[in-house]
Structures are given as structure tokens and as C-alpha cells.
Design a protein around this motif. Sequence first.
Motif, mmCIF file in Angstrom:
data_model
loop_
_atom_site.group_PDB
_atom_site.id
_atom_site.type_symbol
_atom_site.label_atom_id
_atom_site.label_comp_id
_atom_site.label_asym_id
_atom_site.label_seq_id
_atom_site.Cartn_x
_atom_site.Cartn_y
_atom_site.Cartn_z
ATOM 1 N N THR A 115 0.812 -1.309 -0.073
ATOM 2 C CA THR A 115 0.076 0.047 0.009
ATOM 3 C C THR A 115 0.792 1.327 -0.114
ATOM 4 O O THR A 115 0.339 2.602 -0.065
ATOM 5 N N GLY A 116 2.381 1.128 0.029
ATOM 6 C CA GLY A 116 3.227 2.430 -0.048
ATOM 7 C C GLY A 116 3.065 3.131 -1.311
ATOM 8 O O GLY A 116 2.802 2.319 -2.437
ATOM 9 N N ILE A 117 3.523 4.173 -1.190
ATOM 10 C CA ILE A 117 3.808 5.101 -2.562
ATOM 11 C C ILE A 117 5.081 5.113 -3.072
ATOM 12 O O ILE A 117 5.975 5.307 -1.943
ATOM 13 N N TYR A 118 5.562 4.418 -4.290
ATOM 14 C CA TYR A 118 6.897 4.513 -4.523
ATOM 15 C C TYR A 118 6.905 5.227 -5.857
ATOM 16 O O TYR A 118 6.161 5.075 -6.676
ATOM 17 N N ALA A 119 8.185 6.103 -5.715
ATOM 18 C CA ALA A 119 8.476 7.009 -6.851
ATOM 19 C C ALA A 119 9.746 6.624 -7.138
ATOM 20 O O ALA A 119 10.885 6.873 -6.533
ATOM 21 N N LEU A 120 9.908 6.234 -8.322
ATOM 22 C CA LEU A 120 10.924 5.873 -9.234
ATOM 23 C C LEU A 120 11.581 6.905 -10.370
ATOM 24 O O LEU A 120 10.833 7.045 -11.089
ATOM 25 N N TRP A 121 12.705 7.309 -9.881
ATOM 26 C CA TRP A 121 13.159 8.512 -11.006
ATOM 27 C C TRP A 121 14.059 7.318 -11.903
ATOM 28 O O TRP A 121 14.757 6.622 -11.739
ATOM 29 N N TYR A 122 13.873 7.897 -13.223
ATOM 30 C CA TYR A 122 14.712 7.356 -14.151
ATOM 31 C C TYR A 122 15.432 8.305 -15.487
ATOM 32 O O TYR A 122 14.591 9.269 -15.583
ATOM 33 N N PRO A 123 16.338 8.086 -15.936
ATOM 34 C CA PRO A 123 17.033 8.986 -16.887
ATOM 35 C C PRO A 123 16.820 8.284 -18.375
ATOM 36 O O PRO A 123 16.872 7.127 -18.381
ATOM 37 N N VAL A 124 16.469 9.029 -19.414
ATOM 38 C CA VAL A 124 16.405 8.406 -20.569
ATOM 39 C C VAL A 124 17.597 8.734 -21.332
ATOM 40 O O VAL A 124 17.985 10.083 -21.677
ATOM 41 N N VAL A 125 18.552 7.787 -21.401
ATOM 42 C CA VAL A 125 19.615 8.142 -22.127
ATOM 43 C C VAL A 125 19.663 6.919 -23.569
ATOM 44 O O VAL A 125 19.699 7.353 -24.629
ATOM 45 N N PHE A 126 19.412 5.808 -23.369
ATOM 46 C CA PHE A 126 18.959 5.017 -24.600
ATOM 47 C C PHE A 126 17.537 4.460 -24.075
ATOM 48 O O PHE A 126 17.025 3.820 -23.434
ATOM 49 N N ARG A 127 16.680 4.691 -25.160
ATOM 50 C CA ARG A 127 15.399 4.723 -24.763
ATOM 51 C C ARG A 127 14.896 3.050 -24.792
ATOM 52 O O ARG A 127 14.080 2.623 -24.134
ATOM 53 N N GLN A 128 15.893 2.321 -25.342
ATOM 54 C CA GLN A 128 15.603 0.655 -25.041
ATOM 55 C C GLN A 128 15.849 0.197 -23.710
ATOM 56 O O GLN A 128 14.987 -0.429 -23.280
ATOM 57 N N ASN A 129 16.437 0.897 -22.974
ATOM 58 C CA ASN A 129 16.496 0.582 -21.421
ATOM 59 C C ASN A 129 15.196 0.782 -20.859
ATOM 60 O O ASN A 129 14.873 0.193 -19.994
ATOM 61 N N ILE A 130 14.546 2.036 -21.012
ATOM 62 C CA ILE A 130 13.192 2.382 -20.608
ATOM 63 C C ILE A 130 12.450 1.350 -21.129
ATOM 64 O O ILE A 130 11.523 1.131 -20.186
ATOM 65 N N LYS A 131 12.317 1.261 -22.214
ATOM 66 C CA LYS A 131 10.969 0.226 -22.780
ATOM 67 C C LYS A 131 11.459 -1.190 -22.035
ATOM 68 O O LYS A 131 10.266 -1.825 -21.655
ATOM 69 N N LYS A 132 12.478 -1.458 -21.826
ATOM 70 C CA LYS A 132 12.601 -2.868 -21.174
ATOM 71 C C LYS A 132 12.103 -2.803 -19.856
ATOM 72 O O LYS A 132 11.472 -3.580 -19.224
ATOM 73 N N MET A 133 12.728 -1.753 -18.889
ATOM 74 C CA MET A 133 12.328 -1.444 -17.683
ATOM 75 C C MET A 133 10.743 -1.557 -17.561
ATOM 76 O O MET A 133 10.106 -2.257 -16.613
ATOM 77 N N CYS A 134 10.031 -1.010 -18.259
ATOM 78 C CA CYS A 134 8.672 -0.576 -18.337
ATOM 79 C C CYS A 134 7.970 -1.794 -18.622
ATOM 80 O O CYS A 134 6.911 -2.285 -17.768
ATOM 81 N N THR A 135 8.580 -2.681 -19.495
ATOM 82 C CA THR A 135 7.876 -4.019 -19.907
ATOM 83 C C THR A 135 7.931 -5.002 -18.774
ATOM 84 O O THR A 135 7.168 -5.665 -18.334
ATOM 85 N N GLU A 136 9.098 -4.784 -18.002
ATOM 86 C CA GLU A 136 9.406 -5.588 -16.671
ATOM 87 C C GLU A 136 8.400 -5.377 -15.678
ATOM 88 O O GLU A 136 7.780 -6.086 -14.966
ATOM 89 N N LEU A 137 8.234 -4.073 -15.384
ATOM 90 C CA LEU A 137 7.294 -3.546 -14.474
ATOM 91 C C LEU A 137 5.796 -4.053 -14.807
ATOM 92 O O LEU A 137 5.083 -4.132 -13.826
ATOM 93 N N LYS A 138 5.414 -4.221 -16.128
ATOM 94 C CA LYS A 138 3.849 -4.388 -16.380
ATOM 95 C C LYS A 138 3.858 -5.709 -16.078
ATOM 96 O O LYS A 138 2.748 -6.203 -15.811
ATOM 97 N N GLU A 139 4.719 -6.501 -16.055
ATOM 98 C CA GLU A 139 4.693 -8.033 -15.947
ATOM 99 C C GLU A 139 5.176 -8.305 -14.530
ATOM 100 O O GLU A 139 5.029 -9.605 -14.346
ATOM 101 N N SER A 140 5.227 -7.475 -13.824
ATOM 102 C CA SER A 140 5.654 -7.862 -12.365
ATOM 103 C C SER A 140 4.481 -8.186 -11.285
ATOM 104 O O SER A 140 4.633 -8.747 -10.377
ATOM 105 N N GLY A 141 3.133 -8.001 -11.913
ATOM 106 C CA GLY A 141 2.170 -8.167 -10.979
ATOM 107 C C GLY A 141 1.723 -7.022 -10.110
ATOM 108 O O GLY A 141 0.861 -7.060 -9.258
ATOM 109 N N ILE A 142 2.695 -5.722 -10.107
ATOM 110 C CA ILE A 142 2.306 -4.706 -9.260
ATOM 111 C C ILE A 142 1.297 -3.847 -9.894
ATOM 112 O O ILE A 142 1.071 -3.693 -11.151
#
Length: 284
Positions: A192-219
Motif C-alpha cells: 500500500t506504500g507509494i513508490y516513486a522511481l526516478w529514471y533517465p532517458v539515455v537510451f530509450r531501449q533501456n526504459i522500454k525494457k524496464m517498463c515491460t518488466e514492471l508491467k509483468e511484475s504483478g504490481i
Amino acid sequence: MLSYRHSFHAGNFADVLKHIVQVLIIESLKEKEKPFVYLDTHSGAGRYSLSSDEANKTGEYLEGIVRVLEASNPPELIKPYLSLIHELNPKIKDQALRYYPGSPIIAKALLREEDRLLLAELHPSDQVFLKKGFLHDPRALIKLGDGFHLLKSHLPPLERRGLILIDPSYELKEDYQQVVKALKEGYKRFATGIYALWYPVVFRQNIKKMCTELKESGIKKILQIELGVRPDSDKRGMSASGMIVINPPWKLENQMKEILPWLTKVLAPDGHGHFSVEWLVPEE
């Protein structure tokens, strides 16, 4: 990869976005009387001198917080954030901006007497400065070490309410996967906590992969907020940054949709900026 020693980058466009989101979340938590905990996994030095050799080497704050302070008609929603900058620079009208607050100092200024701060910093030299910023503050506990470990050892908090800010350096490519692992660990203990994750966009593919993993995390309930000051590029350098917020306050989505058009024009006056507020995993 990104080389991100924060003294070189304090007050840049990414800090502005991150700290506006942080302030809005904390103010939302304060709307209820019940106390909460603020946990910062990568606290840094706490406060940064904008007259230092590091800050002047990059001059990034000139294209970040300085532009925001000089702009006209700021949205009412960001005025509490701007007030914090002025409080740290009491003679700002008479001289150049001297200091920029890191996330722990922002939290220190906003939290109430009954709330708690739990701050971690891995670098001993930064921790020395961090401790100086919290002398005689009984609300704060400062830990030397890897802040990701706090998500295992200090969650869930006794208050059962809180904001966990995760702001690593992303100096290693593996950090993009490490933050997903850390969020899953924290969420498992404190869903029930609020989590705030900062991220930099240097290479977009890193962000896409990270977001896909989050979508599949069950969170559940994951909101993505992003601001870019130039188009994505394969060249070295940060073109955009974002905040991924789990369990965001109900007002945050609309608040950022109100703020970002103005903020993007100010931080990317050449017209090459962009912004988005999207659900990675929507509310059910």
C-alpha cells in the motif's frame, strides 16, 4: 550507461521534475492526520552548492531551476516547490542562486513533527554532508550503505503509510533491472506504500525494457510521468527523464497534466520538448 555524480547535475531539468512530483506526493500524504515515513534509498549529500566547480562545469542548473524561477505565471501547483528553493536561498533577489536542495532536504522541510525520515547513502563523503543537514533532527535515521537493502529491512513501516523514493545513479546498465527487482521486493512487503522511481532517458531501449518488466511484475497502479527537453538520440547524454509512481495519490495524474505543458515550454524553449502522463498498469 550514465555517469551521474549529482553535484554536477543538481538543479537540472530532471531534478525539477523529480522534486515537483515529490512535493505533490508529500503534500497529499499530509492531508491525513496519521503519520507516515519518508524513505530515500539514494539520498546524496542533501544540499548542493551551485557555485561549486562541479556545478559550473556543466551549468545544467541554468537550463533547469534557473529557467523555472525566471519564467512568468508558474502554475499554482508548483508554488510550494518554488517556495522551498527561495527558503534555501533567502537573498535570491539580490544575487545568483546559490544552493539547490536534494530530495532529503525537501522532505525535511515538508514533513511534520510526527513523521519520520529514513535516509540511505552509499558514499561516505556524501553521507558526511547529509548528516550535517539533519543535526538534532529526531525524525531522521541515516544509514550508510546500499539503500536497496532498506526495502527489505525497514518495510513495512510501523505507520503503514509512506513514500519510498528510489533515485539511483544508473551508472551501470544493470541498474535498470535492479530497480525493478527493488520495487518488487518493497511491494511484496508494503503493497500500500507509494513508490516513486526516478529514471533517465539515455537510451530509450533501456526504459522500454524496464517498463515491460514492471508491467509483468504483478504490481498494480503504476503511473509513468515523463518530460523530455530534446528528441531521443543514440548520442551520449540524457534527453529526458521520468518518474514511475506506484499507488500514486488520486490527484497526481491530473496535477501533472496541468503542470507539464507549462514546464515543458520553459525547460525546452526551442520547441523540441515533449511530455507524457500514462498508466503502465491502470487502476482496476
